[in-house]
Each structure stands twice: as C-alpha cells, then as structure tokens.
Design a protein around this motif. Structure first.
Motif, PDB file in Angstrom:
ATOM      1  N   ALA A  20       0.975  -1.262  -0.141  1.00  0.00           N
ATOM      2  CA  ALA A  20      -0.073   0.070   0.165  1.00  0.00           C
ATOM      3  C   ALA A  20       0.935   1.275  -0.150  1.00  0.00           C
ATOM      4  O   ALA A  20       0.633   2.174  -0.869  1.00  0.00           O
ATOM      5  CB  ALA A  20      -0.901   0.088   1.193  1.00  0.00           C
ATOM      6  N   PHE A  21       2.062   1.325   0.792  1.00  0.00           N
ATOM      7  CA  PHE A  21       2.689   2.434   0.662  1.00  0.00           C
ATOM      8  C   PHE A  21       3.466   2.659  -0.632  1.00  0.00           C
ATOM      9  O   PHE A  21       3.610   3.859  -1.128  1.00  0.00           O
ATOM     10  CB  PHE A  21       3.993   2.134   1.875  1.00  0.00           C
ATOM     11  CG  PHE A  21       4.943   3.575   1.946  1.00  0.00           C
ATOM     12  CD1 PHE A  21       4.459   4.526   2.419  1.00  0.00           C
ATOM     13  CD2 PHE A  21       6.159   3.229   1.335  1.00  0.00           C
ATOM     14  CE1 PHE A  21       5.224   5.450   2.500  1.00  0.00           C
ATOM     15  CE2 PHE A  21       6.837   4.254   1.445  1.00  0.00           C
ATOM     16  CZ  PHE A  21       6.805   5.552   1.686  1.00  0.00           C
ATOM     17  N   ARG A  22       3.859   1.624  -1.020  1.00  0.00           N
ATOM     18  CA  ARG A  22       4.571   1.866  -2.523  1.00  0.00           C
ATOM     19  C   ARG A  22       3.611   2.204  -3.527  1.00  0.00           C
ATOM     20  O   ARG A  22       3.929   2.974  -4.298  1.00  0.00           O
ATOM     21  CB  ARG A  22       5.478   0.549  -2.798  1.00  0.00           C
ATOM     22  CG  ARG A  22       6.629   0.201  -2.159  1.00  0.00           C
ATOM     23  CD  ARG A  22       7.489  -0.815  -2.676  1.00  0.00           C
ATOM     24  NE  ARG A  22       6.706  -2.286  -2.698  1.00  0.00           N
ATOM     25  CZ  ARG A  22       6.902  -3.058  -1.607  1.00  0.00           C
ATOM     26  NH1 ARG A  22       7.341  -2.551  -0.527  1.00  0.00           N
ATOM     27  NH2 ARG A  22       6.170  -3.993  -1.582  1.00  0.00           N
ATOM     28  N   VAL A  27       1.435   6.369  -7.094  1.00  0.00           N
ATOM     29  CA  VAL A  27       0.612   7.164  -7.199  1.00  0.00           C
ATOM     30  C   VAL A  27       0.691   8.745  -7.201  1.00  0.00           C
ATOM     31  O   VAL A  27       0.607   9.640  -8.269  1.00  0.00           O
ATOM     32  CB  VAL A  27      -1.097   6.897  -6.599  1.00  0.00           C
ATOM     33  CG1 VAL A  27      -1.849   7.822  -6.806  1.00  0.00           C
ATOM     34  CG2 VAL A  27      -1.596   5.224  -6.880  1.00  0.00           C
ATOM     35  N   LEU A  28       1.228   9.095  -6.389  1.00  0.00           N
ATOM     36  CA  LEU A  28       1.477  10.539  -6.180  1.00  0.00           C
ATOM     37  C   LEU A  28       2.687  10.815  -7.127  1.00  0.00           C
ATOM     38  O   LEU A  28       2.573  12.195  -7.491  1.00  0.00           O
ATOM     39  CB  LEU A  28       2.150  10.813  -4.455  1.00  0.00           C
ATOM     40  CG  LEU A  28       0.738  10.585  -3.754  1.00  0.00           C
ATOM     41  CD1 LEU A  28       1.541  10.677  -2.249  1.00  0.00           C
ATOM     42  CD2 LEU A  28      -0.103  11.869  -3.648  1.00  0.00           C
ATOM     43  N   GLN A  29       3.460  10.031  -7.384  1.00  0.00           N
ATOM     44  CA  GLN A  29       4.893  10.503  -8.051  1.00  0.00           C
ATOM     45  C   GLN A  29       4.104  10.724  -9.700  1.00  0.00           C
ATOM     46  O   GLN A  29       4.669  11.274 -10.337  1.00  0.00           O
ATOM     47  CB  GLN A  29       6.025   9.458  -8.351  1.00  0.00           C
ATOM     48  CG  GLN A  29       6.771   9.399  -6.899  1.00  0.00           C
ATOM     49  CD  GLN A  29       7.707   8.462  -6.782  1.00  0.00           C
ATOM     50  OE1 GLN A  29       7.662   7.304  -7.590  1.00  0.00           O
ATOM     51  NE2 GLN A  29       8.681   8.397  -5.786  1.00  0.00           N
ATOM     52  N   GLN A  30       3.118   9.874 -10.037  1.00  0.00           N
ATOM     53  CA  GLN A  30       2.650   9.807 -11.312  1.00  0.00           C
ATOM     54  C   GLN A  30       1.514  11.036 -11.469  1.00  0.00           C
ATOM     55  O   GLN A  30       0.885  11.306 -12.389  1.00  0.00           O
ATOM     56  CB  GLN A  30       1.759   8.557 -11.708  1.00  0.00           C
ATOM     57  CG  GLN A  30       2.692   7.464 -11.888  1.00  0.00           C
ATOM     58  CD  GLN A  30       2.120   6.279 -12.099  1.00  0.00           C
ATOM     59  OE1 GLN A  30       0.908   6.027 -12.280  1.00  0.00           O
ATOM     60  NE2 GLN A  30       2.841   5.191 -12.194  1.00  0.00           N
ATOM     61  N   GLY A  31       1.530  11.966 -10.390  1.00  0.00           N
ATOM     62  CA  GLY A  31       0.524  13.053 -10.468  1.00  0.00           C
ATOM     63  C   GLY A  31      -1.079  12.918 -10.273  1.00  0.00           C
ATOM     64  O   GLY A  31      -1.650  14.024 -10.304  1.00  0.00           O
ATOM     65  N   HIS A  32      -1.365  11.778  -9.528  1.00  0.00           N
ATOM     66  CA  HIS A  32      -2.585  11.526  -9.243  1.00  0.00           C
ATOM     67  C   HIS A  32      -2.679  11.963  -7.601  1.00  0.00           C
ATOM     68  O   HIS A  32      -1.729  12.533  -7.082  1.00  0.00           O
ATOM     69  CB  HIS A  32      -2.939  10.051  -9.147  1.00  0.00           C
ATOM     70  CG  HIS A  32      -2.852   9.537 -10.498  1.00  0.00           C
ATOM     71  ND1 HIS A  32      -3.688   9.941 -11.505  1.00  0.00           N
ATOM     72  CD2 HIS A  32      -1.848   8.642 -11.046  1.00  0.00           C
ATOM     73  CE1 HIS A  32      -3.373   9.020 -12.689  1.00  0.00           C
ATOM     74  NE2 HIS A  32      -2.208   8.647 -12.417  1.00  0.00           N
ATOM     75  N   VAL A  33      -4.009  11.961  -7.154  1.00  0.00           N
ATOM     76  CA  VAL A  33      -4.339  12.467  -5.684  1.00  0.00           C
ATOM     77  C   VAL A  33      -4.894  11.333  -5.046  1.00  0.00           C
ATOM     78  O   VAL A  33      -5.625  10.388  -5.376  1.00  0.00           O
ATOM     79  CB  VAL A  33      -5.499  13.679  -5.929  1.00  0.00           C
ATOM     80  CG1 VAL A  33      -5.862  13.947  -4.754  1.00  0.00           C
ATOM     81  CG2 VAL A  33      -5.019  14.728  -6.862  1.00  0.00           C
ATOM     82  N   ILE A  34      -4.382  11.391  -3.740  1.00  0.00           N
ATOM     83  CA  ILE A  34      -4.892  10.330  -2.802  1.00  0.00           C
ATOM     84  C   ILE A  34      -5.770  11.305  -1.801  1.00  0.00           C
ATOM     85  O   ILE A  34      -5.217  12.167  -1.114  1.00  0.00           O
ATOM     86  CB  ILE A  34      -3.830   9.572  -2.143  1.00  0.00           C
ATOM     87  CG1 ILE A  34      -3.048   8.924  -3.053  1.00  0.00           C
ATOM     88  CG2 ILE A  34      -4.464   8.786  -0.878  1.00  0.00           C
ATOM     89  CD1 ILE A  34      -1.988   8.208  -2.392  1.00  0.00           C
ATOM     90  N   ASN A  66       6.117  10.577   6.974  1.00  0.00           N
ATOM     91  CA  ASN A  66       6.668  11.062   6.214  1.00  0.00           C
ATOM     92  C   ASN A  66       6.048  11.501   4.826  1.00  0.00           C
ATOM     93  O   ASN A  66       5.955  12.630   4.365  1.00  0.00           O
ATOM     94  CB  ASN A  66       8.003  10.538   5.845  1.00  0.00           C
ATOM     95  CG  ASN A  66       8.944  10.624   7.025  1.00  0.00           C
ATOM     96  OD1 ASN A  66       8.679  11.263   8.057  1.00  0.00           O
ATOM     97  ND2 ASN A  66       9.964   9.689   7.177  1.00  0.00           N
ATOM     98  N   LEU A  67       5.243  10.371   4.157  1.00  0.00           N
ATOM     99  CA  LEU A  67       4.482  10.557   3.238  1.00  0.00           C
ATOM    100  C   LEU A  67       3.528  11.476   3.391  1.00  0.00           C
ATOM    101  O   LEU A  67       3.132  12.479   2.617  1.00  0.00           O
ATOM    102  CB  LEU A  67       4.024   9.086   2.535  1.00  0.00           C
ATOM    103  CG  LEU A  67       3.283   9.140   1.239  1.00  0.00           C
ATOM    104  CD1 LEU A  67       4.398   9.315   0.404  1.00  0.00           C
ATOM    105  CD2 LEU A  67       2.659   7.884   0.971  1.00  0.00           C
ATOM    106  N   ALA A  68       2.614  11.560   4.309  1.00  0.00           N
ATOM    107  CA  ALA A  68       1.509  12.170   4.785  1.00  0.00           C
ATOM    108  C   ALA A  68       2.044  13.796   5.101  1.00  0.00           C
ATOM    109  O   ALA A  68       1.316  14.646   4.403  1.00  0.00           O
ATOM    110  CB  ALA A  68       0.880  11.640   6.147  1.00  0.00           C
TER     111      ALA A  68
END
Length: 128
Positions: A20-22, A27-34, A66-68
């Motif tokens: 899930a973390f990866r 997803v974020l690196q590809q410009g999508h939104v979580i 850190n991601l959050a």
C-alpha cells in the motif's frame, strides 16, 4: 485520478501495508491525488508510535508519517478497530482511564463514515 486507499494489513508480518505504501508513493509520483488513506482491522497497527523495527528493516510507520506530511495526506484510523487492538489517542486513553496512548501524529482516529465518504468521492478505492 482521485484514489482512496484502505489498508487492512499490519506494518509487519504481511506484505499488504508495504505494498500500500509503495502504491501510494507511485500514485503521487504520477501526479494523481490520494484523498484518504484509511487503516482498518489489523492495519491500525501502522499507526502505533511504539513500533520498533530492526535496524535493517524499513520503518514503515515512520514512512507513512513522512509521506503524509510531505503530501498533505489524511491518515485515518478506524476508532473501533484501533481501540480493540490497543491503539489509542490521548483523548480516548483519558476516557478509558489510561495514562498512556500510542497513536502517532498525524494519524487520527476516525469512524467508518469517513471511509464511506472517501469511497463516494474517489474515482478508485484500492484495498491492501
């Protein structure tokens, strides 16, 4: 695309939380939104600040934090599942007469209603 993630696996013992973390990072690196990451069932253990991995292991709980922080993400933890498994914030610990709590910031206790709302507004809900 807007994603909501449902993490049901613990930070150690299975691969699901690491996957899930990866996925979230990709997803974020590809410009999508979580729009939300919701931790449920055994997944609530990802929110405990008492996790102490071995020195040669990834500190997954800290990686989520850190991601959050870096991406302004919401880390919601099912309150019922968390309290049942001994993960509590300061307020719930005080209500139960406990002197300690272990919910790491920026994780927050939340109800299943927030997961339902995220599912309604997201393009995709992905469960791990």
């Amino acid at each position: 695309m807007h994603f909501a993630l449902l993490v049901t696996g613990p930070c150690y013992g299975t691969q699901s939380a690491a996957d899930a973390f990866r996925f979230a990072r990709a997803v974020l690196q590809q410009g999508h939104v979580i729009s939300q990451i919701f931790f449920y069932q055994e997944g609530v253990y990802n929110a405990s600040q008492l996790v102490q991995p071995a020195g040669d292991e990834t500190h997954l709980q800290q990686a989520w934090v850190n991601l959050a922080v870096a991406n302004g993400l919401t880390l919601d933890v099912c309150v019922a599942a968390a309290l049942r498994r001994g993960v509590s914030d300061k307020c719930s610990a005080a209500r139960a007469g406990l002197e300690q709590w272990n919910l790491a910031a920026p994780f927050r206790l939340s109800g299943l209603g927030s997961l339902a709302q995220a599912a309604l507004s997201a393009d995709r809900v992905v469960q791990f």
